[in-house]
Design an enzyme around this catalytic site. Structure first.
Site, PDB file in Angstrom:
ATOM      1  N   CYS A 121       0.813  -1.229   0.000  1.00 10.53           N
ATOM      2  CA  CYS A 121       0.000   0.000   0.000  1.00 10.53           C
ATOM      3  C   CYS A 121       0.842   1.273   0.000  1.00 10.53           C
ATOM      4  O   CYS A 121       0.314   2.360  -0.223  1.00 10.53           O
ATOM      5  CB  CYS A 121      -0.942   0.008   1.186  1.00 10.53           C
ATOM      6  SG  CYS A 121      -2.024  -1.416   1.216  1.00 10.53           S
ATOM      7  N   HIS A 268      -3.333   7.109   2.703  1.00  9.84           N
ATOM      8  CA  HIS A 268      -3.755   5.823   2.145  1.00  9.84           C
ATOM      9  C   HIS A 268      -5.129   5.491   2.725  1.00  9.84           C
ATOM     10  O   HIS A 268      -5.362   5.617   3.923  1.00  9.84           O
ATOM     11  CB  HIS A 268      -2.730   4.746   2.522  1.00  9.84           C
ATOM     12  CG  HIS A 268      -3.199   3.360   2.237  1.00  9.84           C
ATOM     13  ND1 HIS A 268      -3.815   3.012   1.053  1.00  9.84           N
ATOM     14  CD2 HIS A 268      -3.179   2.225   3.001  1.00  9.84           C
ATOM     15  CE1 HIS A 268      -4.133   1.734   1.097  1.00  9.84           C
ATOM     16  NE2 HIS A 268      -3.771   1.239   2.262  1.00  9.84           N
ATOM     17  N   ASN A 298     -10.250  -0.111   0.089  1.00  9.29           N
ATOM     18  CA  ASN A 298      -8.786  -0.035   0.087  1.00  9.29           C
ATOM     19  C   ASN A 298      -8.260  -0.592  -1.240  1.00  9.29           C
ATOM     20  O   ASN A 298      -8.320  -1.790  -1.476  1.00  9.29           O
ATOM     21  CB  ASN A 298      -8.257  -0.851   1.281  1.00  9.29           C
ATOM     22  CG  ASN A 298      -6.740  -0.859   1.369  1.00  9.29           C
ATOM     23  OD1 ASN A 298      -6.051  -0.407   0.461  1.00  9.29           O
ATOM     24  ND2 ASN A 298      -6.233  -1.395   2.465  1.00  9.29           N
TER      25      ASN A 298
HETATM   26  O1  UT7 Z   1      -3.561  -1.349   3.717  1.00  8.67           O
HETATM   27  C1  UT7 Z   1      -3.481  -2.031   4.933  1.00  8.67           C
HETATM   28  C2  UT7 Z   1      -4.476  -3.149   4.883  1.00  8.67           C
HETATM   29  N1  UT7 Z   1      -5.106  -3.551   6.077  1.00  8.67           N
HETATM   30  C3  UT7 Z   1      -5.715  -2.749   6.971  1.00  8.67           C
HETATM   31  O2  UT7 Z   1      -5.715  -1.559   6.895  1.00  8.67           O
HETATM   32  C4  UT7 Z   1      -6.449  -3.435   8.103  1.00  8.67           C
HETATM   33  C5  UT7 Z   1      -6.197  -2.781   9.441  1.00  8.67           C
HETATM   34  N2  UT7 Z   1      -7.134  -3.319  10.411  1.00  8.67           N
HETATM   35  C6  UT7 Z   1      -8.404  -2.904  10.461  1.00  8.67           C
HETATM   36  O3  UT7 Z   1      -8.800  -2.019   9.706  1.00  8.67           O
HETATM   37  C7  UT7 Z   1      -9.310  -3.502  11.491  1.00  8.67           C
HETATM   38  O4  UT7 Z   1      -8.540  -4.299  12.371  1.00  8.67           O
HETATM   39  C8  UT7 Z   1     -10.450  -4.382  10.864  1.00  8.67           C
HETATM   40  C9  UT7 Z   1     -11.431  -3.462  10.148  1.00  8.67           C
HETATM   41  C10 UT7 Z   1      -9.868  -5.378   9.898  1.00  8.67           C
HETATM   42  C11 UT7 Z   1     -11.194  -5.109  11.979  1.00  8.67           C
HETATM   43  O5  UT7 Z   1     -11.760  -4.186  12.888  1.00  8.67           O
HETATM   44  P1  UT7 Z   1     -11.614  -4.462  14.453  1.00  8.67           P
HETATM   45  O6  UT7 Z   1     -12.347  -3.385  15.146  1.00  8.67           O
HETATM   46  O7  UT7 Z   1     -10.137  -4.600  14.741  1.00  8.67           O
HETATM   47  O8  UT7 Z   1     -12.396  -5.808  14.613  1.00  8.67           O
HETATM   48  P2  UT7 Z   1     -11.877  -7.174  15.204  1.00  8.67           P
HETATM   49  O9  UT7 Z   1     -10.981  -7.859  14.231  1.00  8.67           O
HETATM   50  O10 UT7 Z   1     -11.352  -6.946  16.599  1.00  8.67           O
HETATM   51  O11 UT7 Z   1     -13.222  -7.993  15.277  1.00  8.67           O
HETATM   52  C12 UT7 Z   1     -14.295  -7.571  16.128  1.00  8.67           C
HETATM   53  C13 UT7 Z   1     -15.446  -8.498  15.884  1.00  8.67           C
HETATM   54  C14 UT7 Z   1     -15.066  -9.974  15.887  1.00  8.67           C
HETATM   55  O12 UT7 Z   1     -16.150 -10.697  16.467  1.00  8.67           O
HETATM   56  P3  UT7 Z   1     -16.074 -11.162  17.999  1.00  8.67           P
HETATM   57  O13 UT7 Z   1     -14.857 -12.057  18.061  1.00  8.67           O
HETATM   58  O14 UT7 Z   1     -15.943  -9.931  18.805  1.00  8.67           O
HETATM   59  O15 UT7 Z   1     -17.374 -11.892  18.179  1.00  8.67           O
HETATM   60  C15 UT7 Z   1     -14.973 -10.340  14.425  1.00  8.67           C
HETATM   61  O16 UT7 Z   1     -15.220 -11.689  14.189  1.00  8.67           O
HETATM   62  O17 UT7 Z   1     -15.983  -8.240  14.579  1.00  8.67           O
HETATM   63  C16 UT7 Z   1     -16.060  -9.479  13.847  1.00  8.67           C
HETATM   64  N3  UT7 Z   1     -15.877  -9.190  12.441  1.00  8.67           N
HETATM   65  C17 UT7 Z   1     -16.903  -8.875  11.642  1.00  8.67           C
HETATM   66  N4  UT7 Z   1     -18.214  -8.780  11.857  1.00  8.67           N
HETATM   67  C18 UT7 Z   1     -19.001  -8.425  10.829  1.00  8.67           C
HETATM   68  C19 UT7 Z   1     -14.731  -9.160  11.720  1.00  8.67           C
HETATM   69  N5  UT7 Z   1     -14.979  -8.839  10.444  1.00  8.67           N
HETATM   70  C20 UT7 Z   1     -16.333  -8.651  10.372  1.00  8.67           C
HETATM   71  C21 UT7 Z   1     -17.205  -8.297   9.312  1.00  8.67           C
HETATM   72  N6  UT7 Z   1     -18.536  -8.201   9.600  1.00  8.67           N
HETATM   73  N7  UT7 Z   1     -16.773  -8.052   8.062  1.00  8.67           N
END
Ligand code: UT7
Length: 341
Positions: A121, A268, A298
Site C-alpha cells: 500500500c 492511504h 482499500n
Molecule cells: O492497507 C493495509 C491493509 N489492512 C488494513 O488496513 C487493516 C487494518 N485493520 C483494520 O482495519 C481492522 O482491524 C479491521 C477493520 C480489519 C477489523 O476491525 P476491528 O475493530 O479490529 O475488529 P476485530 O478484528 O477486533 O473484530 C471484532 C469483531 C469480531 O467478532 P467477535 O470475536 O468480537 O465476536 C470479528 O469476528 O468483529 C467481527 N468481524 C466482523 N463482523 C461483521 C470481523 N470482520 C467482520 C465483518 N462483519 N466483516
C-alpha cells in the site's frame, strides 16, 4: 531542478459491490463495515481484466491530461517517456515479466525503462521517490510515468469476512517531469520532502501464504481455495496508526512546517478510523483530509494516486499548495511525501 507532477490519471472498474451486496452473501452487515472502516462500496474488476489493463487506462488518462495541457501529440509524449515505474502487489504474472513491461508495450513507450516495485500500500509513495531519484541522476532523463495498479479482488477470499469487505480494485498514474524550477526556497516546486520506511518484523501480519517460493504449488496438488491474503487486522491497525502519525510528524519537522501550512493531506485509504486517530493526534480538520474510502474501499498502492487525481480534476489543487501524502501497508512499509503543487 524540481520533480513536478504535471498530470494525473485513474482507472476504476465499473463493477460496483455495495456492503449490502456482500451482506447478502457472507456474515456481515453494512452497519459493521461502515462503523469499523468507513467503507460503503468497492469496485471489482470483471473476470479477464488484469493489472496491466487498469494500469494502461490510468496511464492513458494521465497522458491525455498532459497532451491537453501542453499541446503535445499523445504519441510524442509516449515515446518521450524515460521511465515507467509500476507499483503493484497483484501483477499480471508472478514476477516474470514485470507488469510495467506489458504496459510499456501497450503504450508503445519504446524509449522508457520499465520495472515493477512491490511496496504494497506504500507503493505510490515509494514510486514517487524512485522516479525523482532516477530522473535526477541522468541529465537526459526528463519524464517518468509512475503507475499504481491493483486487482486485489483476485487475492481476496470472497468468503473471508475479515478481508473480503476491505479491498477494492483500481489504478492511478502520474507523470513526473524534471523542470528547471528550484526545489528549495520560496519558489520551490514538486517533491520537496520524502520519507520511506519499513519494518519487516511485521511481514507476516498481512501476506499471501501460498504460491511463492516459500510455499510453492506442487504438481498434482488440489487446492480447495485460491491463494488469498491472510491478515492479522489488529496488528496491521496498530502498526498503521503508529506509521501514519510518525510519518506526518517527521515530514512536518523535516520541512519546518505545521499542519496549518498544509493544504491537503491525502492518506492511504485503508480504514477511516486509522485516519481519524491521526486527525485527533494533530487536530486536523475534516476539510484538510481527502477521503474517498466510502466509494472505493482499500485499493492498496493505487489509493493515494486515485485520491490525488480526483482532487486535481476537481480543480482543488492550486499552484503553490503544499500537499502531504502518507502511506502504510504490508511489508510492513510506510512513508510519505510533501509536494508543492
Ligand atoms: O492497507 C493495509 C491493509 N489492512 C488494513 O488496513 C487493516 C487494518 N485493520 C483494520 O482495519 C481492522 O482491524 C479491521 C477493520 C480489519 C477489523 O476491525 P476491528 O475493530 O479490529 O475488529 P476485530 O478484528 O477486533 O473484530 C471484532 C469483531 C469480531 O467478532 P467477535 O470475536 O468480537 O465476536 C470479528 O469476528 O468483529 C467481527 N468481524 C466482523 N463482523 C461483521 C470481523 N470482520 C467482520 C465483518 N462483519 N466483516
Amino acid at each position: 531542478m524540481a520533480f513536478e507532477i504535471v498530470a494525473t490519471g485513474k482507472a476504476v472498474p465499473p463493477g460496483r459491490v455495495t456492503n449490502d451486496d456482500l451482506a447478502a452473501r457472507i456474515d456481515t452487515t453494512d452497519e459493521w463495515i461502515r462503523s469499523h472502516t468507513g467503507i460503503g462500496a468497492r469496485h471489482i474488476a470483471a473476470e479477464g481484466v488484469a493489472c496491466s489493463d487498469l494500469a494502461l487506462e490510468a496511464a492513458e488518462n494521465a497522458i491525455s491530461m498532459l497532451a491537453e495541457k501542453t499541446g503535445e501529440r499523445i504519441e510524442d509524449i509516449k515515446s518521450g517517456l524515460d521511465l515507467i515505474i509500476l507499483a503493484t502487489t497483484s501483477p499480471d504474472y508472478t514476477g516474470v515479466p514485470s507488469t510495467a513491461c506489458v504496459v510499456q508495450d501497450k503504450l508503445n513507450a519504446r524509449n522508457a525503462a520499465a520495472f515493477d516495485i512491490t511496496a504494497c500500500c506504500t507503493g505510490f509513495i515509494y514510486g514517487l521517490e524512485i522516479a525523482a531519484g532516477l530522473l535526477s541522476i541522468a541529465a537526459n532523463r526528463k519524464r517518468a510515468l509512475v503507475i499504481a495498479s491493483e486487482i486485489l479482488s483476485h487475492f481476496t477470499d470472497p468468503d473471508d469476512r475479515s478481508t473480503a469487505v476491505l479491498f477494492g480494485d483500481g489504478a492511478a498514474a502520474i507523470i513526473m517531469e524534471k523542470t528547471p524550477c528550484p526545489n528549495e526556497g520560496v519558489n520551490r516546486r514538486g517533491l520537496v520532502q520524502s520519507i520511506l520506511a519499513a519494518d519487516g518484523s511485521g511481514a507476516l501480519s498481512l501476506y499471501i501464504p501460498k504460491g511463492g517460493t516459500r510455499n510453492p504449488f506442487k504438481v498434482g496438488e488440489v487446492l480447495e481455495k485460491l491463494p488469498s491474503m491472510k491478515m492479522d487486522g489488529r496488528a496491521v491497525y496498530n502498526f498503521a496508526v503508529r506509521a501514519i502519525t510518525e510519518t506526518i510528524e517527521k515530514l512536518l519537522k523535516a520541512d519546518n512546517k505545521t499542519i496549518d501550512d498544509i493544504k491537503w493531506i491525502i492518506p492511504h485509504q485503508a480504514n477511516a478510523r486509522i485516519v481519524s486517530a491521526a486527525q485527533k493526534r494533530f487536530g486536523i480538520s475534516d476539510e484538510k483530509i481527502y477521503m474517498n474510502i466510502e466509494e472505493y474501499a482499500n485499493t492498496s498502492a493505487a489509493s493515494i494516486g486515485i485520491a490525488l487525481d480526483e482532487l486535481n480534476r476537481a480543480g482543488k489543487l492550486q499552484r503553490g499548495d503544499l500537499i502531504l501524502l502518507v502511506g502504510f501497508g504490508a511489508g510492513m512499509t510506510y512513508g510519505g511525501s510533501l509536494i508543492v503543487w
